[in-house]
Design a protein around this motif. Structure first.
Motif, PDB file in Angstrom:
ATOM      1  N   ASP A 113      15.039 -53.539 -19.453  1.00  0.00           N
ATOM      2  CA  ASP A 113      16.019 -54.441 -18.852  1.00  0.00           C
ATOM      3  C   ASP A 113      15.202 -55.535 -18.170  1.00  0.00           C
ATOM      4  OD1 ASP A 113      18.297 -55.626 -17.818  1.00  0.00           O
ATOM      5  OD2 ASP A 113      18.451 -54.229 -16.137  1.00  0.00           O
ATOM      6  N   ILE A 114      14.970 -56.623 -18.890  1.00  0.00           N
ATOM      7  CA  ILE A 114      14.055 -57.665 -18.439  1.00  0.00           C
ATOM      8  C   ILE A 114      14.780 -58.661 -17.546  1.00  0.00           C
ATOM      9  CG2 ILE A 114      12.516 -59.530 -19.177  1.00  0.00           C
ATOM     10  CD1 ILE A 114      12.174 -57.989 -21.843  1.00  0.00           C
ATOM     11  N   GLY A 115      14.276 -58.790 -16.334  1.00  0.00           N
ATOM     12  CA  GLY A 115      14.798 -59.766 -15.389  1.00  0.00           C
ATOM     13  C   GLY A 115      13.695 -60.714 -14.978  1.00  0.00           C
ATOM     14  N   GLU A 116      14.071 -61.755 -14.257  1.00  0.00           N
ATOM     15  CA  GLU A 116      13.090 -62.746 -13.818  1.00  0.00           C
ATOM     16  C   GLU A 116      12.020 -62.113 -12.920  1.00  0.00           C
ATOM     17  OE1 GLU A 116      13.139 -66.179 -14.528  1.00  0.00           O
ATOM     18  OE2 GLU A 116      14.839 -65.870 -15.867  1.00  0.00           O
ATOM     19  N   ALA A 117      12.420 -61.210 -12.026  1.00  0.00           N
ATOM     20  CA  ALA A 117      11.483 -60.611 -11.068  1.00  0.00           C
ATOM     21  C   ALA A 117      11.027 -59.218 -11.480  1.00  0.00           C
ATOM     22  CB  ALA A 117      12.124 -60.544  -9.686  1.00  0.00           C
ATOM     23  N   ARG A 118      11.969 -58.395 -11.934  1.00  0.00           N
ATOM     24  CA  ARG A 118      11.661 -56.999 -12.263  1.00  0.00           C
ATOM     25  C   ARG A 118      12.153 -56.660 -13.667  1.00  0.00           C
ATOM     26  NH1 ARG A 118      13.692 -57.158  -7.343  1.00  0.00           N
ATOM     27  NH2 ARG A 118      15.761 -56.632  -8.103  1.00  0.00           N
ATOM     28  N   THR A 119      11.462 -55.695 -14.261  1.00  0.00           N
ATOM     29  CA  THR A 119      11.875 -55.168 -15.559  1.00  0.00           C
ATOM     30  C   THR A 119      12.050 -53.662 -15.410  1.00  0.00           C
ATOM     31  OG1 THR A 119      10.758 -56.895 -16.816  1.00  0.00           O
ATOM     32  CG2 THR A 119      11.193 -54.825 -17.975  1.00  0.00           C
ATOM     33  N   GLY A 120      13.266 -53.218 -15.626  1.00  0.00           N
ATOM     34  CA  GLY A 120      13.554 -51.794 -15.551  1.00  0.00           C
ATOM     35  C   GLY A 120      13.316 -51.132 -16.887  1.00  0.00           C
ATOM     36  N   LEU A 121      12.766 -49.932 -16.844  1.00  0.00           N
ATOM     37  CA  LEU A 121      12.490 -49.173 -18.049  1.00  0.00           C
ATOM     38  C   LEU A 121      13.255 -47.856 -18.010  1.00  0.00           C
ATOM     39  CD1 LEU A 121       9.962 -51.089 -17.696  1.00  0.00           C
ATOM     40  CD2 LEU A 121       8.711 -49.392 -18.976  1.00  0.00           C
ATOM     41  N   ALA A 122      13.740 -47.470 -19.168  1.00  0.00           N
ATOM     42  CA  ALA A 122      14.386 -46.168 -19.337  1.00  0.00           C
ATOM     43  C   ALA A 122      13.830 -45.565 -20.610  1.00  0.00           C
ATOM     44  CB  ALA A 122      15.896 -46.320 -19.424  1.00  0.00           C
ATOM     45  N   LEU A 123      13.810 -44.253 -20.651  1.00  0.00           N
ATOM     46  CA  LEU A 123      13.195 -43.540 -21.765  1.00  0.00           C
ATOM     47  C   LEU A 123      14.165 -42.514 -22.322  1.00  0.00           C
ATOM     48  CD1 LEU A 123      10.356 -43.382 -23.126  1.00  0.00           C
ATOM     49  CD2 LEU A 123       9.813 -41.577 -21.492  1.00  0.00           C
ATOM     50  N   SER A 124      14.199 -42.417 -23.641  1.00  0.00           N
ATOM     51  CA  SER A 124      15.011 -41.370 -24.259  1.00  0.00           C
ATOM     52  C   SER A 124      14.217 -40.074 -24.279  1.00  0.00           C
ATOM     53  CB  SER A 124      15.396 -41.750 -25.696  1.00  0.00           C
ATOM     54  OG  SER A 124      14.290 -41.596 -26.577  1.00  0.00           O
ATOM     55  N   ASP A 125      14.933 -38.982 -24.461  1.00  0.00           N
ATOM     56  CA  ASP A 125      14.242 -37.719 -24.709  1.00  0.00           C
ATOM     57  C   ASP A 125      13.778 -37.737 -26.167  1.00  0.00           C
ATOM     58  OD1 ASP A 125      16.841 -37.577 -25.766  1.00  0.00           O
ATOM     59  OD2 ASP A 125      16.947 -35.416 -25.509  1.00  0.00           O
ATOM     60  N   ALA A 126      12.956 -36.785 -26.552  1.00  0.00           N
ATOM     61  CA  ALA A 126      12.404 -36.757 -27.908  1.00  0.00           C
ATOM     62  C   ALA A 126      13.490 -36.602 -28.977  1.00  0.00           C
ATOM     63  CB  ALA A 126      11.373 -35.638 -28.032  1.00  0.00           C
ATOM     64  N   ALA A 127      14.587 -35.950 -28.622  1.00  0.00           N
ATOM     65  CA  ALA A 127      15.685 -35.764 -29.571  1.00  0.00           C
ATOM     66  C   ALA A 127      16.586 -36.994 -29.672  1.00  0.00           C
ATOM     67  CB  ALA A 127      16.522 -34.550 -29.174  1.00  0.00           C
ATOM     68  N   ARG A 128      16.315 -37.994 -28.854  1.00  0.00           N
ATOM     69  CA  ARG A 128      17.111 -39.236 -28.827  1.00  0.00           C
ATOM     70  C   ARG A 128      18.594 -38.983 -28.531  1.00  0.00           C
ATOM     71  NH1 ARG A 128      14.928 -43.278 -33.506  1.00  0.00           N
ATOM     72  NH2 ARG A 128      12.826 -43.519 -32.716  1.00  0.00           N
ATOM     73  N   GLN A 129      18.824 -38.090 -27.578  1.00  0.00           N
ATOM     74  CA  GLN A 129      20.182 -37.773 -27.173  1.00  0.00           C
ATOM     75  C   GLN A 129      20.517 -38.292 -25.772  1.00  0.00           C
ATOM     76  OE1 GLN A 129      22.441 -36.061 -29.272  1.00  0.00           O
ATOM     77  NE2 GLN A 129      20.805 -36.598 -30.684  1.00  0.00           N
ATOM     78  N   HIS A 130      19.508 -38.318 -24.901  1.00  0.00           N
ATOM     79  CA  HIS A 130      19.745 -38.651 -23.493  1.00  0.00           C
ATOM     80  C   HIS A 130      18.772 -39.718 -23.004  1.00  0.00           C
ATOM     81  CE1 HIS A 130      22.379 -35.204 -23.310  1.00  0.00           C
ATOM     82  NE2 HIS A 130      21.428 -34.493 -23.885  1.00  0.00           N
ATOM     83  N   ALA A 131      19.286 -40.605 -22.156  1.00  0.00           N
ATOM     84  CA  ALA A 131      18.475 -41.661 -21.545  1.00  0.00           C
ATOM     85  C   ALA A 131      18.264 -41.349 -20.070  1.00  0.00           C
ATOM     86  CB  ALA A 131      19.193 -42.997 -21.685  1.00  0.00           C
ATOM     87  N   SER A 132      17.072 -41.643 -19.589  1.00  0.00           N
ATOM     88  CA  SER A 132      16.760 -41.441 -18.175  1.00  0.00           C
ATOM     89  C   SER A 132      16.080 -42.681 -17.618  1.00  0.00           C
ATOM     90  CB  SER A 132      15.797 -40.262 -17.993  1.00  0.00           C
ATOM     91  OG  SER A 132      16.381 -39.074 -18.440  1.00  0.00           O
ATOM     92  N   PRO A 133      16.461 -43.085 -16.402  1.00  0.00           N
ATOM     93  CA  PRO A 133      15.726 -44.183 -15.742  1.00  0.00           C
ATOM     94  C   PRO A 133      14.273 -43.747 -15.607  1.00  0.00           C
ATOM     95  CG  PRO A 133      17.587 -43.436 -14.397  1.00  0.00           C
ATOM     96  CD  PRO A 133      17.469 -42.496 -15.544  1.00  0.00           C
TER      97      PRO A 133
END
Length: 146
Positions: free
Chosen positions: A15-35
């Protein structure tokens, strides 16, 4: 690497912003996202070494970049800025699959989720971007059929 191997790799949302970029990662099974993490956008655009390390360490195969589309779904000036920052940030990472995805309402969704957990605006400061990335990553995961 075969296409089957690519399906086993995680997805990293930005999530690219001017000041900060937030990252989230899926689990290996590509079922769930986590901040996951928040980067300083200017720093990561100048030197993406930390991002590269993260991609290697977590076996990321797809980068999902959120696009702040207009209400009607069209691209405005903010999308152009996001694409420009993404190009700088992701320089040299062209061996990865880079996907752009609608991020509309993800920040609002992240704030609502935080408030429902009893968090204040102060509690969420600096973390909201990673939660917004998780919101649109989850929306993306819900649309793919690996």
């Amino acid at each position: 690497m075969s296409s089957l191997d690519l399906l086993k790799l995680r997805i990293l949302a930005l999530d690219i912003g001017e000041a900060r970029t937030g990252l989230a990662l899926s689990d290996a099974a590509r079922q769930h996202a986590s901040p996951f993490k928040v980067f300083d956008t200017v720093q990561i655009c100048a030197d993406n070494k930390e991002l590269r390390t993260l991609i290697d360490d977590y076996e990321v195969g797809v980068l999902l970049v959120g696009l702040p589309l207009l209400a009607d779904g069209s691209e405005g000036s903010q999308v152009r800025r996001t694409r420009s920052l993404a190009a700088k940030m992701l320089a040299g990472l062209d061996t990865l699959n880079i996907v752009f995805f609608d991020e509309r309402k993800s920040s609002h969704q992240a704030k609502s989720s935080g408030h429902s957990l009893g968090l204040t605006e102060k509690d969420m400061r600096g973390k909201l971007d990673a939660h917004a990335a998780a919101a649109f990553l989850q929306a993306y995961l819900d649309t793919i059929d690996d």
